[in-house]
Design a protein around this motif. Structure first.
Motif, PDB file in Angstrom:
ATOM      1  N   ASN A  10       0.805  -1.205   0.000  1.00 44.00           N
ATOM      2  CA  ASN A  10       0.000   0.000   0.000  1.00 44.00           C
ATOM      3  C   ASN A  10       0.844   1.264   0.000  1.00 44.00           C
ATOM      4  O   ASN A  10       0.347   2.371  -0.073  1.00 44.00           O
ATOM      5  N   VAL A  11       2.155   1.106   0.108  1.00 47.81           N
ATOM      6  CA  VAL A  11       3.061   2.244   0.130  1.00 47.81           C
ATOM      7  C   VAL A  11       3.674   2.410  -1.252  1.00 47.81           C
ATOM      8  O   VAL A  11       4.202   1.459  -1.812  1.00 47.81           O
ATOM      9  N   PRO A  12       3.601   3.606  -1.844  1.00 48.17           N
ATOM     10  CA  PRO A  12       4.189   3.806  -3.165  1.00 48.17           C
ATOM     11  C   PRO A  12       5.673   3.493  -3.145  1.00 48.17           C
ATOM     12  O   PRO A  12       6.384   3.869  -2.218  1.00 48.17           O
ATOM     13  N   THR A  13       6.181   2.836  -4.180  1.00 46.98           N
ATOM     14  CA  THR A  13       7.594   2.463  -4.229  1.00 46.98           C
ATOM     15  C   THR A  13       8.302   3.107  -5.405  1.00 46.98           C
ATOM     16  O   THR A  13       9.391   2.719  -5.768  1.00 46.98           O
ATOM     17  N   THR A  14       7.674   4.114  -6.035  1.00 46.74           N
ATOM     18  CA  THR A  14       8.297   4.753  -7.182  1.00 46.74           C
ATOM     19  C   THR A  14       9.274   5.821  -6.768  1.00 46.74           C
ATOM     20  O   THR A  14      10.046   6.318  -7.580  1.00 46.74           O
ATOM     21  N   GLU A  15       9.259   6.212  -5.489  1.00 46.04           N
ATOM     22  CA  GLU A  15      10.158   7.247  -5.027  1.00 46.04           C
ATOM     23  C   GLU A  15      11.323   6.641  -4.275  1.00 46.04           C
ATOM     24  O   GLU A  15      11.160   5.763  -3.440  1.00 46.04           O
ATOM     25  N   GLY A  16      12.518   7.114  -4.573  1.00 41.82           N
ATOM     26  CA  GLY A  16      13.676   6.673  -3.832  1.00 41.82           C
ATOM     27  C   GLY A  16      13.868   7.577  -2.629  1.00 41.82           C
ATOM     28  O   GLY A  16      12.949   8.248  -2.174  1.00 41.82           O
ATOM     29  N   ALA A  17      15.073   7.613  -2.107  1.00 35.23           N
ATOM     30  CA  ALA A  17      15.344   8.493  -0.991  1.00 35.23           C
ATOM     31  C   ALA A  17      15.186   9.937  -1.449  1.00 35.23           C
ATOM     32  O   ALA A  17      15.456  10.282  -2.594  1.00 35.23           O
ATOM     33  N   SER A  18      14.712  10.805  -0.557  1.00 31.17           N
ATOM     34  CA  SER A  18      14.567  12.202  -0.891  1.00 31.17           C
ATOM     35  C   SER A  18      15.952  12.814  -1.082  1.00 31.17           C
ATOM     36  O   SER A  18      16.961  12.272  -0.646  1.00 31.17           O
ATOM     37  N   ASP A  19      15.993  13.990  -1.748  1.00 33.87           N
ATOM     38  CA  ASP A  19      17.269  14.666  -1.958  1.00 33.87           C
ATOM     39  C   ASP A  19      17.948  14.947  -0.620  1.00 33.87           C
ATOM     40  O   ASP A  19      19.164  14.843  -0.488  1.00 33.87           O
ATOM     41  N   GLY A 163      37.372   0.355  13.286  1.00 29.34           N
ATOM     42  CA  GLY A 163      37.515   1.238  12.135  1.00 29.34           C
ATOM     43  C   GLY A 163      36.814   0.757  10.891  1.00 29.34           C
ATOM     44  O   GLY A 163      37.262   1.035   9.770  1.00 29.34           O
ATOM     45  N   VAL A 164      35.694   0.032  11.061  1.00 29.59           N
ATOM     46  CA  VAL A 164      34.927  -0.472   9.915  1.00 29.59           C
ATOM     47  C   VAL A 164      33.550   0.188   9.897  1.00 29.59           C
ATOM     48  O   VAL A 164      32.605  -0.286  10.537  1.00 29.59           O
ATOM     49  N   PRO A 165      33.391   1.298   9.192  1.00 32.70           N
ATOM     50  CA  PRO A 165      32.073   1.930   9.112  1.00 32.70           C
ATOM     51  C   PRO A 165      31.110   1.081   8.292  1.00 32.70           C
ATOM     52  O   PRO A 165      31.500   0.500   7.272  1.00 32.70           O
ATOM     53  N   CYS A 166      29.866   0.990   8.745  1.00 31.01           N
ATOM     54  CA  CYS A 166      28.841   0.226   8.043  1.00 31.01           C
ATOM     55  C   CYS A 166      27.943   1.174   7.269  1.00 31.01           C
ATOM     56  O   CYS A 166      27.310   2.060   7.866  1.00 31.01           O
ATOM     57  N   PHE A 167      27.869   0.989   5.961  1.00 29.42           N
ATOM     58  CA  PHE A 167      27.009   1.795   5.121  1.00 29.42           C
ATOM     59  C   PHE A 167      25.796   0.940   4.754  1.00 29.42           C
ATOM     60  O   PHE A 167      25.900  -0.018   3.985  1.00 29.42           O
ATOM     61  N   MET A 168      24.662   1.292   5.337  1.00 28.33           N
ATOM     62  CA  MET A 168      23.460   0.472   5.259  1.00 28.33           C
ATOM     63  C   MET A 168      22.496   1.031   4.221  1.00 28.33           C
ATOM     64  O   MET A 168      22.056   2.187   4.321  1.00 28.33           O
ATOM     65  N   PHE A 169      22.165   0.220   3.220  1.00 28.56           N
ATOM     66  CA  PHE A 169      21.229   0.616   2.174  1.00 28.56           C
ATOM     67  C   PHE A 169      19.903  -0.095   2.404  1.00 28.56           C
ATOM     68  O   PHE A 169      19.840  -1.326   2.336  1.00 28.56           O
ATOM     69  N   HIS A 170      18.863   0.672   2.663  1.00 33.25           N
ATOM     70  CA  HIS A 170      17.563   0.112   3.012  1.00 33.25           C
ATOM     71  C   HIS A 170      16.597   0.245   1.842  1.00 33.25           C
ATOM     72  O   HIS A 170      16.278   1.351   1.403  1.00 33.25           O
ATOM     73  N   GLU A 171      16.145  -0.873   1.337  1.00 32.50           N
ATOM     74  CA  GLU A 171      15.140  -0.876   0.281  1.00 32.50           C
ATOM     75  C   GLU A 171      13.755  -0.997   0.911  1.00 32.50           C
ATOM     76  O   GLU A 171      13.524  -1.830   1.781  1.00 32.50           O
ATOM     77  N   GLY A 172      12.821  -0.187   0.453  1.00 36.70           N
ATOM     78  CA  GLY A 172      11.450  -0.297   0.948  1.00 36.70           C
ATOM     79  C   GLY A 172      11.162   0.640   2.110  1.00 36.70           C
ATOM     80  O   GLY A 172      11.865   1.625   2.336  1.00 36.70           O
ATOM     81  N   HIS A 173      10.125   0.300   2.878  1.00 32.94           N
ATOM     82  CA  HIS A 173       9.613   1.209   3.892  1.00 32.94           C
ATOM     83  C   HIS A 173       9.439   0.559   5.258  1.00 32.94           C
ATOM     84  O   HIS A 173       8.769   1.130   6.116  1.00 32.94           O
ATOM     85  N   GLU A 174       9.975  -0.604   5.487  1.00 37.87           N
ATOM     86  CA  GLU A 174       9.753  -1.255   6.780  1.00 37.87           C
ATOM     87  C   GLU A 174      10.431  -0.459   7.898  1.00 37.87           C
ATOM     88  O   GLU A 174      11.652  -0.303   7.922  1.00 37.87           O
ATOM     89  N   CYS A 193      21.028   4.940   4.209  1.00 37.20           N
ATOM     90  CA  CYS A 193      20.228   5.637   3.203  1.00 37.20           C
ATOM     91  C   CYS A 193      19.223   4.668   2.587  1.00 37.20           C
ATOM     92  O   CYS A 193      19.545   3.512   2.315  1.00 37.20           O
ATOM     93  N   ARG A 194      17.989   5.157   2.401  1.00 40.46           N
ATOM     94  CA  ARG A 194      16.988   4.340   1.723  1.00 40.46           C
ATOM     95  C   ARG A 194      17.121   4.531   0.217  1.00 40.46           C
ATOM     96  O   ARG A 194      17.484   5.600  -0.256  1.00 40.46           O
ATOM     97  N   PHE A 195      16.856   3.459  -0.533  1.00 43.58           N
ATOM     98  CA  PHE A 195      16.858   3.559  -1.989  1.00 43.58           C
ATOM     99  C   PHE A 195      15.664   2.796  -2.529  1.00 43.58           C
ATOM    100  O   PHE A 195      14.992   2.054  -1.813  1.00 43.58           O
ATOM    101  N   ASP A 196      15.392   2.992  -3.787  1.00 41.71           N
ATOM    102  CA  ASP A 196      14.260   2.352  -4.438  1.00 41.71           C
ATOM    103  C   ASP A 196      14.779   1.452  -5.556  1.00 41.71           C
ATOM    104  O   ASP A 196      15.591   1.881  -6.370  1.00 41.71           O
ATOM    105  N   ALA A 197      14.307   0.221  -5.581  1.00 40.13           N
ATOM    106  CA  ALA A 197      14.756  -0.727  -6.604  1.00 40.13           C
ATOM    107  C   ALA A 197      14.398  -0.257  -8.010  1.00 40.13           C
ATOM    108  O   ALA A 197      14.990  -0.709  -8.989  1.00 40.13           O
TER     109      ALA A 197
END
Length: 240
Positions: A10-19, A163-174, A193-197
């Motif tokens: 029910n959540v739109p998935t056409t938008e990626g992370a905002s600017d 000294g290992v930074p974790c860069f987490m890419f979250h797909e979706g809206h959970e 950062c959230r991204f859109d497939a």
């Protein structure tokens, strides 16, 4: 029961992370210190959730990673290790690859299987690797989290100390996954950062930015930002 798909239809998935979200993420990457010895090749662990809901993005990432190698070639190269979990308790980590085609063949040979998340195994593996030799960054791409957040936070903090930074890419809206990924990033000194497939170019730019950071540090990332443009160009202000 094994998880098949947890996205909210029910959540739109056409938008990626905002600017604003993308800028915040990239600014965080730019501000993250990278320590490398002269002549040392950058090391990046590229970890992915390979459960059933992740299959479309897995295919995308298989091709994007080749570009990650290309972007870092002039910086002295980058070694990437693939790690993933899927199915009933299955976790696997590859050898370290300096050749994009070998890594691509490894990734395309993996098929996603339904199962629960195993992010703790990813973090424990990164901790083990970092104790053996320098790991410049961990990238994780996923959409869900079904584990003890406090336990994950402890592991993330240990990676931060190593000294290992974790860069987490979250797909979706959970929401639960989002909060967990943000905390892991914060405790390790990385970013989330959230991204859109449906926006593979955005994922490509963000992954490439982290790869350049892992290979050459903040100065290299600043140069890359100027040449690349788009969302990555916002990093130039952080490089001054």
């Amino acid at each position: 029961m094994p998880r098949e798909h947890k996205r909210d239809n029910n959540v739109p998935t056409t938008e990626g992370a905002s600017d604003q979200q993308v800028q915040k993420f990239l600014n965080k990457v730019a501000a993250t210190p990278a320590v490398r010895r002269p002549g040392e090749v950058g090391r990046l662990i590229f970890a992915m959730d390979a459960t059933a809901s992740r299959e479309p993005t897995w295919d995308q990432a298989s091709h994007i990673q080749a570009e990650m190698f290309q972007e870092t070639a002039a910086l002295g190269g980058l070694h990437i290790q693939l790690a993933y979990y899927r199915g009933f308790g299955e976790f696997d980590a590859s050898e370290w690859y300096a050749d994009s085609q070998k890594l691509l063949r490894r990734m395309t040979g993996v098929r996603c299987l339904a199962g629960r998340t195993q992010l703790a195994k990813v973090l424990k593996h990164a901790r083990k690797e970092a104790k053996q030799h320098k790991v410049n960054a961990l990238v994780f791409v996923g959409d869900c989290m079904e584990e003890d957040v406090d336990a994950l936070g402890q592991l993330a903090g240990e990676l931060g100390l190593l000294g290992v930074p974790c860069f987490m890419f979250h797909e979706g809206h959970e929401a639960l996954a989002r909060r967990a990924f943000e905390q892991i990033a914060q405790l390790s000194g990385g970013a989330c950062c959230r991204f859109d497939a449906n926006s593979p170019q955005q994922l490509r730019d963000l992954l490439s930015a982290v790869a350049v950071f892992a290979a050459g540090g903040r100065k290299a990332l600043g140069d890359y930002s100027k040449a690349r443009g788009g969302v990555v160009k916002q990093l130039t202000y952080q490089m001054k």
